[in-house]
Design a protein around this motif. Sequence first.
Motif, short mmCIF file in Angstrom:
data_model
loop_
_atom_site.label_atom_id
_atom_site.label_comp_id
_atom_site.label_asym_id
_atom_site.label_seq_id
_atom_site.Cartn_x
_atom_site.Cartn_y
_atom_site.Cartn_z
N TRP A 133 12.32 6.18 77.49
CA TRP A 133 10.52 7.39 77.14
C TRP A 133 9.56 6.21 76.90
N THR A 134 10.32 5.08 77.29
CA THR A 134 8.73 3.80 76.80
C THR A 134 8.81 3.20 78.32
N ASP A 135 9.66 3.14 79.25
CA ASP A 135 9.19 3.46 80.13
C ASP A 135 9.16 4.55 81.50
N PHE A 136 9.92 5.62 81.41
CA PHE A 136 9.44 6.56 82.02
C PHE A 136 9.63 7.34 81.29
N TYR A 137 9.26 9.06 81.91
CA TYR A 137 9.14 10.30 81.14
C TYR A 137 10.20 11.64 81.54
N TYR A 138 10.32 11.85 80.14
CA TYR A 138 11.10 13.56 80.56
C TYR A 138 10.63 14.15 79.81
N LYS A 139 11.57 15.60 79.69
CA LYS A 139 10.03 16.21 79.63
C LYS A 139 10.63 16.45 78.05
N PRO A 140 12.02 17.11 77.50
CA PRO A 140 12.06 17.48 76.08
C PRO A 140 11.61 17.01 75.13
N ILE A 141 11.02 15.07 75.02
CA ILE A 141 10.10 14.15 73.55
C ILE A 141 9.14 15.35 74.30
N ILE A 142 7.97 15.55 75.37
CA ILE A 142 6.62 15.76 74.68
C ILE A 142 6.93 16.49 74.59
N ASP A 143 8.02 17.83 74.50
CA ASP A 143 8.03 19.52 73.40
C ASP A 143 8.29 18.84 72.66
N PHE A 144 9.44 18.03 71.94
CA PHE A 144 9.29 17.25 71.24
C PHE A 144 7.93 17.03 70.16
N GLY A 145 7.56 16.04 70.52
CA GLY A 145 6.10 16.00 70.28
C GLY A 145 5.22 16.75 69.85
N PHE A 360 15.70 3.28 73.10
CA PHE A 360 16.94 4.40 73.35
C PHE A 360 15.88 5.37 72.04
N GLY A 361 14.44 5.11 71.58
CA GLY A 361 14.12 6.05 70.45
C GLY A 361 13.71 7.20 71.07
N GLY A 362 14.02 8.97 70.86
CA GLY A 362 13.42 9.49 70.97
C GLY A 362 14.33 10.25 72.40
N ASN A 363 15.44 10.07 72.49
CA ASN A 363 16.60 9.91 73.56
C ASN A 363 16.67 11.83 73.40
N PRO A 364 16.54 12.05 74.57
CA PRO A 364 16.16 13.35 75.30
C PRO A 364 17.57 14.31 74.41
N VAL A 365 18.13 13.77 74.34
CA VAL A 365 19.52 15.15 73.49
C VAL A 365 19.01 15.13 72.30
N ALA A 366 19.29 14.02 71.32
CA ALA A 366 17.90 13.62 70.39
C ALA A 366 16.64 15.27 70.54
N CYS A 367 16.34 14.95 71.28
CA CYS A 367 14.75 15.91 71.02
C CYS A 367 14.78 17.41 71.63
N ASN A 368 16.51 17.66 72.81
CA ASN A 368 16.58 18.92 72.57
C ASN A 368 17.64 19.59 70.92
N ALA A 369 17.90 18.39 70.55
CA ALA A 369 19.06 19.17 69.05
C ALA A 369 17.69 19.07 67.78
N GLY A 370 16.60 18.39 68.21
CA GLY A 370 15.82 18.09 67.27
C GLY A 370 14.71 19.25 67.63
N LEU A 371 14.02 20.38 68.75
CA LEU A 371 13.66 21.97 69.25
C LEU A 371 13.79 22.47 68.69
N GLN A 372 15.65 22.27 68.08
CA GLN A 372 16.65 23.86 67.82
C GLN A 372 16.37 23.69 66.24
N VAL A 373 16.71 22.24 65.90
CA VAL A 373 16.16 22.03 64.12
C VAL A 373 15.38 23.29 63.72
#
Length: 489
Positions: A133-145, A360-373
């Motif tokens: 995320w610190t170089d490109f973009y993806y949705k799960p991290i925006i949603d989780f944020g 690696f921060g805010g990895n998309p897999v972790a963010c998707n898990a976090g949304l579920q949490v």
Amino acid sequence: MIDGYDKVTRPPLNHFNFHLARGDTTLLQMPIYASFEVVRLTEKATQPKIVVTPPGPKARELLKKDADVLSGSVVRWYPLVAESGSGCIVKDVDGNEFIDFNSGLVVLAVGHSHPRVVKAIKEQAEKLIHYSWTDFYYKPIIDFGERLIEITPGTYPKKVFFSNSGAEANEAAMKAARWHTRKPLFLAYTGAFHGRTFATMSLTASKPVQRRHFFPLVPEVTHVPYPYCYRCPFGLKYPECDMWCVDFIEEEVLKKFHPPEDTAAMFIEPIQGEGGYVVPPEDYFQRLKKILDKYGILMVDDEIQSGMGRSGKWFAIEHWGVIPDIITCSKALASGLPIGATISKSEIMDWEGGSHANTFGGNPVACNAGLQVIDIIKEERLLENATRQGTYLMRRLKEMQQKYAIIGDVRGKGLMIGVELVKNAETKEPASDEIIDVMNKCFKRGLAIITAGKSTMRFAPPLIITKELIDAGLNIFEGAVREVSAELK
Ligand SMILES: Cc1ncc(COP(=O)(O)O)c(C=O)c1O
């Protein structure tokens, strides 16, 4: 069944050291003791199951290899070699099943391998595992944020910096605070734990071993006494003390040697975790925040252990009605996947591009898990469950306190409860050896529970815990306390 345990042969007390010394093979030579009557666990387990006194043969084999292969800088509580987990139960490699009252170091808020979290991990892993995320973009991290901004206290505009761990979340908070304020100094508490990187170790002040031989640290951190009323560092009594511990910060620290004009932030744990599950008095943080605001010092609220519903509220600071300037989270954020988050007022994160980042921060897999949490905590009403079961647990522990002089103090909020053991109720001498005995007995009987501070047992089960499992765990705990108390006399 637990009572029946007392009738079977079991290893002598202190049979193994809870701190498994590196290269200490005595543990591995222990005889294997007969199992005792067990109840088969299911998803709805209400009892632990011990088929072989832990560590069993498979565990011993792995402990030997572990000692050869892994860094000796860590301290293990006891030889629990985990193989699988489900709900509030963790199973070891020999088939023993333990009630997990520590939630994998206060991480598994929604329990082990919650099916919705597992599904979210699988689905995201099949789509996109990583894209920095610190170089490109993806949705799960925006949603989780967005979701974290929603659930954290404060209605002002916020921004989130994602990382991989608690220490990194605090490290980011330190850097953001310095960058924004252009001030170098920090305040933190004695007994604090904020991490073990060089910067966060400079805030941490809970055990000498965490700092010994690592100096010099990041300079300019002053530690002030935590409001630990059971052991007031000023020898005073609440409420007659009128919270001198808060005024002390202004009168003796800020006005004498730690200029507020040079102080960027104060780091707090709303309930001190590693330091002993210590809960400040009711109006403490309101008073503190007023002083910090008066001098333009940011409050960084470390919710790494106390956040995500543990205390019965999303964030423990809400119990005091205080709105911090920066909040740090990790541990329970993604129910076991590594992630850290630093959430602050937008204006504080005014740092320039390139000033702080990671791979690696805010990895998309972790963010998707976090949304579920977050959804699970809401939909399964886990804040309510934490409050309900926590109230019950607290009541039972307070009843025990009436029966056993070794229990000096019971304190906590929701499912973050500390039980401090003392050798003598008058002198309050910490029962440091005794608590290790209690913990080891619990482990051998199927309760995975750990300590904090000098002699406090920390009760931090998953937020999905049931009354039946609390009762089963408490029966084991009480049996151990009863025996250790009898030996103390
Ligand atoms: C309050 C608090 N802050 C920070 C940390 C550090 O987190 P990590 O071990 O993920 O670096 C911990 C870990 O126990 C913690 O309890």
